[in-house]
Design an enzyme around this catalytic site. Structure first.
Site, short mmCIF file in Angstrom:
data_model
loop_
_atom_site.label_atom_id
_atom_site.label_comp_id
_atom_site.label_asym_id
_atom_site.label_seq_id
_atom_site.Cartn_x
_atom_site.Cartn_y
_atom_site.Cartn_z
CG ASN A 166 30.27 39.09 30.97
OD1 ASN A 166 29.13 38.65 30.87
ND2 ASN A 166 30.81 39.40 32.13
CG HIS A 212 36.86 35.57 31.37
ND1 HIS A 212 37.37 36.56 30.56
CD2 HIS A 212 35.89 36.17 32.12
CE1 HIS A 212 36.75 37.70 30.81
NE2 HIS A 212 35.85 37.50 31.74
CG ASP A 261 36.31 36.87 39.29
OD1 ASP A 261 36.61 37.86 40.00
OD2 ASP A 261 35.90 36.98 38.12
CB ILE A 262 40.54 38.88 42.12
CG1 ILE A 262 41.41 39.32 43.29
CG2 ILE A 262 40.00 40.04 41.33
CD1 ILE A 262 42.32 38.25 43.79
CG HIS A 266 32.35 35.26 35.08
ND1 HIS A 266 33.02 36.00 36.02
CD2 HIS A 266 32.47 35.94 33.91
CE1 HIS A 266 33.52 37.09 35.44
NE2 HIS A 266 33.20 37.07 34.16
P1 AMP Z 1 34.67 40.18 32.81
O1 AMP Z 1 34.11 41.46 33.38
O2 AMP Z 1 33.63 39.21 32.39
O3 AMP Z 1 35.69 40.48 31.74
O4 AMP Z 1 35.40 39.48 34.03
C1 AMP Z 1 36.74 39.66 34.34
C2 AMP Z 1 36.91 39.11 35.70
O5 AMP Z 1 38.31 38.95 35.94
C3 AMP Z 1 36.38 40.03 36.83
O6 AMP Z 1 35.32 39.35 37.50
C4 AMP Z 1 37.60 40.25 37.72
O7 AMP Z 1 37.28 40.20 39.08
C5 AMP Z 1 38.51 39.10 37.32
N1 AMP Z 1 39.93 39.35 37.51
C6 AMP Z 1 40.64 40.40 37.06
N2 AMP Z 1 41.94 40.26 37.42
C7 AMP Z 1 42.03 39.09 38.10
C8 AMP Z 1 43.10 38.39 38.72
N3 AMP Z 1 44.37 38.86 38.72
N4 AMP Z 1 42.84 37.22 39.33
C9 AMP Z 1 41.59 36.74 39.34
N5 AMP Z 1 40.54 37.33 38.77
C10 AMP Z 1 40.75 38.51 38.16
#
Ligand code: AMP
Ligand code: ZN
Length: 142
Positions: A87, A100, A30-31, A102
Site C-alpha cells: 500500500n 512494507h 503483522d500484528i 504484506h
Molecule cells: P499498511 O496499512 O499497509 O500501512 O499496513 C501497516 C501494517 O502494520 C498493519 O497491517 C498493522 O497491523 C501493522 N503493524 C502496525 N504496528 C505493528 C507492530 N508493532 N508490529 C507488527 N505489525 C504492525
C-alpha cells in the site's frame, strides 16, 4: 527515522515476531494477522513508499521476497496460496509510512482476506486506453 514504528522494530526498540532478517530486510509477523502467518517484509533503510526506491534497493528487497514467501507457505500445509500487497499513500490504505510488503497466506477462497476491485473493462474506449497508456509511458524513467 527516530519516530517511525518500523525503524524502531529494525532497531529492536520494540518487539516483533521476526521470521527473517539480514543486512537489507527484516520480516516479521503483522500484528493484525489478517490470516495466520501474515508477514511484513520491510527494507531496513527508512523509505516511505514504492515511489522512493532506487533500482539498487528495489532489486535487493524484491529479490528476498520469494524466499520469505516460500518459508511462510512451507510453515503450514493448509496454506494454498498467497497475496502480496503493498500500500502506497493514505488513499491506498497505507497506515505506516515506512515501506512494507504484506505476505498474506491464503487458506481458502473464503478466509479472512478479501480484495475487491470493479471490472471497469467496459467503461473505457480504445482511444481512452491509448491516452492512458501514452501518458504513463512518457513518464517511465522519471
Ligand atoms: P499498511 O496499512 O499497509 O500501512 O499496513 C501497516 C501494517 O502494520 C498493519 O497491517 C498493522 O497491523 C501493522 N503493524 C502496525 N504496528 C505493528 C507492530 N508493532 N508490529 C507488527 N505489525 C504492525
Ligand atoms: Zn522507518
Amino acid at each position: 527515522m527516530k519516530d517511525c514504528i518500523f525503524c524502531k522494530i529494525v532497531r529492536n526498540e520494540i518487539p516483533s515476531y521476526t521470521v527473517y532478517e539480514d543486512d537489507i530486510v527484516k520480516a516479521f509477523l503483522d500484528i493484525s494477522q489478517g490470516t495466520p502467518g501474515h508477514t511484513l517484509v520491510i527494507p531496513k533503510k527508512h523509505i516511505a513508499n514504492i515511489f522512493d526506491y532506487d533500482e539498487e534497493l528495489a532489486s535487493e528487497v524484491f529479490a528476498r521476497i520469494p524466499k520469505i514467501a516460500r518459508a511462510v507457505k512451507a510453515s503450514n500445509p493448509d496454506i494454498k496460496g498467497m497475496n502480496i500487497l503493498n500500500n502506497n499513500g493514505q488513499v491506498a490504505y497505507q497506515s505506516v509510512f515506512h515501506s512494507h510488503f504484506h505476505l498474506i497466506p491464503r487458506y481458502t477462497n473464503n478466509d479472512d482476506f478479501k480484495m475487491i476491485f470493479k471490472d471497469n473493462s467496459k467503461k473505457y474506449s480504445p482511444d481512452q486506453l491509448k491516452a492512458i497508456q501514452e501518458s504513463i509511458e512518457k513518464h517511465i524513467g522519471d
